[in-house]
Design a protein around this motif. Structure first.
Motif: not given
Length: 424
Positions: A163-173
């Motif tokens: 589970k992720y915070p949001d879409d943007e977090f994945i891009q940052r990761l």
């Protein structure tokens, strides 16, 4: 035991690395030779289901063994934990792993109950893993981090039901993994992601797996920009989703595409350099774009659905037409629903070049002996000049029916004088 004790430390540590941490630590009572050896084992596996010990005892054991461990670098640290594991415990253990310069970290949660509190990983995971090479997470929650973070050495990342915070977090990761080469993503029903964006210039292997239906799936999907990709797997079972590949992937060697998208054609247009291709496309609309050529394709596998028989055979003939150097062809039927009447197959007006000049092996899995199936095989046998072997397999348990199939296929004319027919 005395003979084993004479072995060099490096070899003994290698043997101990194959055992669960509980057994490793138990060797300290064997003799003085073994008393401190366990502290330097480079691979630690903690499984709270091992011998069904109480979690309180297991937790104390993990704390103690990590505290006493003295190896300068832990090559592999693996936590396999059930629903009894506490968030605080996992947080402390993860922070300890980060401090001990772990190179391969796996955290797998087995939370069977939906009421189980989610396990959130500590923020220190994002900032202190400078030499981490492999990271595998299963059924955990990644918390948002506002401060800068990076995984400068990470090459392999596995995210299963995370589970992720949001879409943007994945891009940052992913943007903070500058040398990432392998990414495996299995989505879950509540992962908070609408569009999963993968923009990694260094990526060589990518697996995207989505088998869960969510009310948010309409308008959701994947965006991929991975120009160095060599192996690509996309498994998405829902037609309201999409996959956009922003740039071509000229280094693709192997691709597996199993999707139910309404418009999957753009995916095939981006992988024309593929050598080994597996296709299962359940929609015929825009399934195959006109004008592409698979010049490097030597192995093709098509999964044919009973409900999409005609469309799958049309797709097969299209790919054969545009694959001049194909050498191996495999056709596998998937009987996911009760058999429906199938439309007749129309033989193409011209024979694909690869069928005549380069095709060497042909395999049919789950052959049923229907007339339209026999017509497809007859077309291949009648035109394939270089064909060496045809393998037919069936799940029929009736020996008489299998014998009839074999006799019927054996009588079909073959253009290749050296072609062998094998029936399983």
């Amino acid at each position: 035991m005395d003979s084993i004790s004479q072995l060099p430390d490096a070899l003994l540590l290698g043997i101990l690395s194959l055992l669960p941490a509980k057994d490793v630590m138990a060797t300290m009572v064997l003799s003085k030779r073994w008393q401190f050896l366990w502290m330097f084992v480079p691979k630690l596996i903690y499984d709270d289901s091992y011998e069904k010990i109480e979690f309180e005892r297991f937790s104390r054991f993990v704390y103690r063994s990590l505290l006493l461990h003295e190896a300068p670098v832990i090559e592999t640290l693996h936590f396999k934990l059930g629903p009894k594991s506490g968030v605080v415990d996992i947080g402390v253990w993860t922070r300890t792993a980060v401090k001990r310069c772990v190179r391969e970290l796996t955290i797998e949660m087995d939370c069977c109950s939906s009421s189980t509190a989610p396990v959130m990983l500590p923020r220190s995971l994002y900032s202190g893993c400078s030499i981490l090479v492999k990271l595998k997470l299963k059924k955990v929650v990644l918390v948002d981090v506002t401060s800068p973070f990076s995984f400068p050495s990470l090459k392999k990342l596995t995210l299963k039901s995370v589970k992720y915070p949001d879409d943007e977090f994945i891009q940052r990761l992913l943007s903070n993994c500058p040398v990432l080469e392998s990414l495996y993503v299995k989505q879950c029903i509540d992962d908070n992601v609408t569009i999963f964006t993968v923009k990694v210039p260094s990526l060589k292997s990518l697996v995207l797996d989505n088998l869960v239906f969510r009310s948010t799936d309409i308008g959701s999907g994947y965006v991929i920009d991975a120009p160095s990709l060599e192996r690509f797997t996309l498994h998405d079972a829902y037609e309201d989703r999409f996959c956009v590949i922003e740039n071509e992937m000229p280094n693709i060697v192997e691709a597996y595409v199993d999707v139910a998208y309404s418009h999957p054609g753009t995916i095939l247009s981006s992988i024309t350099s593929v050598k080994h291709l597996t296709l299962c496309i359940t929609s015929s609309e825009d399934a195959y774009p006109v004008g592409i050529v698979f010049c490097s394709l030597v192995y093709l596998e098509i999964w044919a659905m009973e409900t999409e028989w005609s469309a799958d055979l049309n797709l097969l003939m299209c790919v054969l037409r545009d694959s001049p150097n194909l050498r191996a062809l495999k056709l596998e039927q998937i009987n996911s629903v009760p058999r429906q009447p199938r439309s007749c197959w129309r033989e193409p007006s011209s024979v694909p070049e690869c069928v005549i000049w380069s095709l060497e092996t042909f395999e049919w899995i789950e052959y049923e002996g229907a007339e339209e199936e026999k017509e497809v095989i007859a077309f291949i046998l009648r035109n394939a000049k270089c064909l060496k072997k045809v393998t037919i397999s069936t799940d029929s348990t009736d020996p008489n029916k299998k014998l009839e199939m074999l006799k019927a296929l054996s009588l079909l004319p073959r253009r290749s004088p050296t072609c062998q027919l094998a029936f399983d």
